[in-house]
Enzyme design. Structure first.
Site, PDB file in Angstrom:
ATOM      1  N   GLU A 138       0.809  -1.219   0.000  1.00  0.00           N
ATOM      2  CA  GLU A 138       0.000   0.000   0.000  1.00  0.00           C
ATOM      3  C   GLU A 138       0.846   1.274   0.000  1.00  0.00           C
ATOM      4  OE1 GLU A 138      -3.112   0.229  -0.380  1.00  0.00           O
ATOM      5  OE2 GLU A 138      -3.961  -1.727   0.121  1.00  0.00           O
TER       6      GLU A 138
ATOM      7  N   GLU B 109       7.599 -22.192   7.316  1.00  0.00           N
ATOM      8  CA  GLU B 109       7.907 -21.347   8.469  1.00  0.00           C
ATOM      9  C   GLU B 109       8.912 -21.993   9.421  1.00  0.00           C
ATOM     10  OE1 GLU B 109       4.865 -21.878  12.051  1.00  0.00           O
ATOM     11  OE2 GLU B 109       3.851 -21.121  10.252  1.00  0.00           O
TER      12      GLU B 109
END
Length: 271
Positions: free
Chosen positions: A82, A113
């Site tokens: 953004e 992960e």
């Protein structure tokens, strides 16, 4: 690793969820959500330290990196994505990385992960340096991908922060700036995409918005450096110029399109 209570795994305060009707489920989720903003308020001093550290480094050309897995990784990528349209900075200034790579943005990559070395390898591809800041995001505070990345960053003199929902977790203890947001047990036990994820999103909003204001990417309360990537944003920018420079719509739109941003148009007219 020190002993601590993993709040994100403690049982929900609500039971027999399957026996609730739709309205009761929704009302109780909302009741839990109301706790999130207050929990974030408690860590504002730590968020402030991070913003100040970022401001100092950004003026020198530094960057902000996010690393995370699953929901946490996706939220970091969302926040980073953004920045260019909202504040007009290049994509390279705020970078989000997720365990498992871009594939993991849409689809979980099994065991990604758990790789403690991969985050640092991912960061080296971007030539991370002491000018940069690394923020690890992990609700549990135990994600190996995140912990490994922060450990290596600290060895190289890079400022680190950790956003977690478990105070006292390994991530909170490892990070230079621990941001431990205690939102309590999830409505659905262990589902950290809920309150924990919401609290992370609120913290990320605060970090980058405050940083962008501090480094001059906002004027008054307006996004004067936003990219003019669609008709809505051109119209918004035009109205900003109408208000700021006392122009009619056509004059303001012409000026905006000529200079490419509200800020550049304002500066040009003032000269």
């Amino acid at each position: 690793m020190s002993d601590y209570i993993k709040i994100t795994e403690t049982p929900s305060d609500h039971n027999h969820l399957e026996k609730m009707d739709t309205q009761e489920i929704l009302l109780k989720i909302n009741l839990e959500d109301q706790k999130v903003a207050l929990a974030v308020k408690e860590v504002i001093p730590q968020i402030g330290l991070l913003v100040d550290g970022l401001e100092e480094r950004f003026y020198k050309g530094g960057r902000l990196f996010y690393i995370g897995a699953g929901t946490s990784g996706r939220l970091g990528i969302l926040d980073a994505s953004e920045i260019p349209p909202t504040f007009g900075l290049p994509h390279e200034r705020v970078i989000g990385l997720i365990a498992g790579g871009d594939t993991a943005i849409r689809k979980a990559v099994e065991f990604a992960e758990d790789n403690r070395e991969q985050a640092w390898e991912d960061l080296l591809k971007h030539k991370i340096s002491e000018l940069d800041v690394l923020v690890g995001i992990a609700a549990s505070g135990t994600t190996p991908y995140v912990l490994g990345g922060l450990e290596e960053a600290k060895k190289h003199g890079i400022l680190t922060a950790g956003i977690t929902n478990n105070p006292g977790s390994p991530l909170a203890e490892l990070a230079d700036i621990p941001i431990a947001i205690n939102v309590g047990p999830e409505f659905l036990t262990g589902s950290t995409r809920m309150k924990s994820g919401t609290s992370q999103k609120l913290a990320l909003n605060m970090i980058t918005t405050a940083l962008m204001i501090r480094i001059g990417r906002v004027k008054g309360n307006k996004m004067v450096n936003m990219q003019l990537s669609n008709t809505k944003l051109v119209d918004r920018g035009t109205r900003y110029l109408m208000e700021g420079l006392n122009l009619n719509y056509k004059e303001a739109e012409k000026l905006l399109l000529e200079y490419g941003s509200v800020k550049k148009a304002m500066e040009a007219l003032k000269k």
